[in-house]
Motif scaffolding. Sequence first.
Motif, PDB file in Angstrom:
ATOM      1  N   UNK A  16     -23.614 -11.376 -27.777  1.00  0.00           N
ATOM      2  CA  UNK A  16     -23.682 -10.034 -27.187  1.00  0.00           C
ATOM      3  C   UNK A  16     -24.389 -10.055 -25.834  1.00  0.00           C
ATOM      4  N   UNK A  17     -23.794  -9.468 -24.795  1.00  0.00           N
ATOM      5  CA  UNK A  17     -24.527  -9.308 -23.544  1.00  0.00           C
ATOM      6  C   UNK A  17     -25.415  -8.070 -23.674  1.00  0.00           C
ATOM      7  N   UNK A  18     -26.541  -8.236 -24.329  1.00  0.00           N
ATOM      8  CA  UNK A  18     -27.412  -7.104 -24.666  1.00  0.00           C
ATOM      9  C   UNK A  18     -28.272  -6.706 -23.469  1.00  0.00           C
ATOM     10  N   UNK A  19     -28.492  -5.422 -23.321  1.00  0.00           N
ATOM     11  CA  UNK A  19     -29.436  -4.925 -22.334  1.00  0.00           C
ATOM     12  C   UNK A  19     -30.754  -4.694 -23.054  1.00  0.00           C
ATOM     13  N   UNK A 157     -17.188  -0.467 -35.271  1.00  0.00           N
ATOM     14  CA  UNK A 157     -15.933  -0.831 -34.608  1.00  0.00           C
ATOM     15  C   UNK A 157     -15.453   0.269 -33.660  1.00  0.00           C
ATOM     16  N   UNK A 158     -15.919   1.478 -33.832  1.00  0.00           N
ATOM     17  CA  UNK A 158     -15.533   2.593 -32.952  1.00  0.00           C
ATOM     18  C   UNK A 158     -16.240   2.532 -31.598  1.00  0.00           C
ATOM     19  N   UNK A 159     -17.282   1.723 -31.485  1.00  0.00           N
ATOM     20  CA  UNK A 159     -18.125   1.738 -30.293  1.00  0.00           C
ATOM     21  C   UNK A 159     -17.472   1.071 -29.080  1.00  0.00           C
ATOM     22  N   UNK A 160     -16.593   0.100 -29.292  1.00  0.00           N
ATOM     23  CA  UNK A 160     -16.008  -0.636 -28.167  1.00  0.00           C
ATOM     24  C   UNK A 160     -16.959  -1.671 -27.603  1.00  0.00           C
ATOM     25  N   UNK A 161     -17.673  -2.382 -28.502  1.00  0.00           N
ATOM     26  CA  UNK A 161     -18.637  -3.396 -28.075  1.00  0.00           C
ATOM     27  C   UNK A 161     -17.958  -4.522 -27.299  1.00  0.00           C
ATOM     28  N   UNK A 162     -18.739  -5.170 -26.451  1.00  0.00           N
ATOM     29  CA  UNK A 162     -18.198  -6.313 -25.718  1.00  0.00           C
ATOM     30  C   UNK A 162     -18.966  -7.584 -26.067  1.00  0.00           C
ATOM     31  N   UNK A 163     -18.372  -8.711 -25.712  1.00  0.00           N
ATOM     32  CA  UNK A 163     -18.978 -10.001 -25.954  1.00  0.00           C
ATOM     33  C   UNK A 163     -19.040 -10.798 -24.661  1.00  0.00           C
ATOM     34  N   UNK A 164     -19.798 -11.883 -24.700  1.00  0.00           N
ATOM     35  CA  UNK A 164     -19.974 -12.760 -23.538  1.00  0.00           C
ATOM     36  C   UNK A 164     -19.744 -14.191 -23.996  1.00  0.00           C
ATOM     37  N   UNK A 167     -19.771 -17.554 -19.420  1.00  0.00           N
ATOM     38  CA  UNK A 167     -19.771 -16.951 -18.093  1.00  0.00           C
ATOM     39  C   UNK A 167     -18.833 -15.785 -17.887  1.00  0.00           C
ATOM     40  N   UNK A 168     -18.215 -15.271 -18.953  1.00  0.00           N
ATOM     41  CA  UNK A 168     -17.281 -14.151 -18.803  1.00  0.00           C
ATOM     42  C   UNK A 168     -17.524 -13.104 -19.886  1.00  0.00           C
ATOM     43  N   UNK A 169     -17.208 -11.857 -19.548  1.00  0.00           N
ATOM     44  CA  UNK A 169     -17.359 -10.730 -20.471  1.00  0.00           C
ATOM     45  C   UNK A 169     -16.001 -10.395 -21.071  1.00  0.00           C
ATOM     46  N   UNK A 170     -16.015 -10.044 -22.376  1.00  0.00           N
ATOM     47  CA  UNK A 170     -14.767  -9.753 -23.075  1.00  0.00           C
ATOM     48  C   UNK A 170     -14.898  -8.498 -23.928  1.00  0.00           C
ATOM     49  N   UNK A 171     -13.788  -7.756 -24.027  1.00  0.00           N
ATOM     50  CA  UNK A 171     -13.717  -6.671 -25.006  1.00  0.00           C
ATOM     51  C   UNK A 171     -13.437  -7.321 -26.350  1.00  0.00           C
ATOM     52  N   UNK A 172     -14.086  -6.834 -27.403  1.00  0.00           N
ATOM     53  CA  UNK A 172     -13.838  -7.400 -28.729  1.00  0.00           C
ATOM     54  C   UNK A 172     -12.467  -6.953 -29.214  1.00  0.00           C
TER      55      UNK A 172
END
Length: 197
Positions: A16-19, A157-164, A167-172
């Motif tokens: 997770x690219x967490x803030x 699953x409704x949130x639209x989380x992303x992954x890393x 070196x790249x960001x992805x939609x799950x």
Amino acid sequence: MGKVLWNPGTLLGPVPPALVTCGSMERPNILTVAWTGIVNTKPPMTYVSVRPERYSYPLIRSSGEFVINLTIASMVRAADFCGVKSGRDLDKFAACGLHAIPGSKVTAPVLKESPLSLECRVKDVLELGSHHMFLAEILGLDVEEGLIDKDGGLHLERAGLMGYAHGAYYALGERLGTFGYSVRKKPLKKRGRPQKE
């Protein structure tokens, strides 16, 4: 096809690219951390690994608190920006149009735009080398109301989380299964009683 042995490195993904928010409501700070995860169930525990030279490091070390805020696809620019810019030089909340709100269990701020935030208190610091790992207990979760159904169930699953990853960001993507589905017994079909004529 065979495999090729590479030198050891930090290649693991997706993560997770967490803030991560830290500091206080009066002086909030935010940084992007991909090196985070769950380490224990009872008590619920997590970690973040941070370089000691980062501006956020002494804020977390001195307060002993931080918040892990999961990110969604619409936050990809903010997640990237907060990973390459320093809070020493600017207010990253203002620069990204993000908002700090008070936590319920910690003095560190919660990120309003995040669908799920983990309020954490540091239990131990492992000085591992380039990064120090803050092991922390999860004291509470701040969950966006729209992700909770009428029965109190969470639908992340409704949130639209992303992954890393690398070196790249992805939609799950699509769900492939649920925990334990490979061994779960299928319910028996009910047989109807014969109709009387």
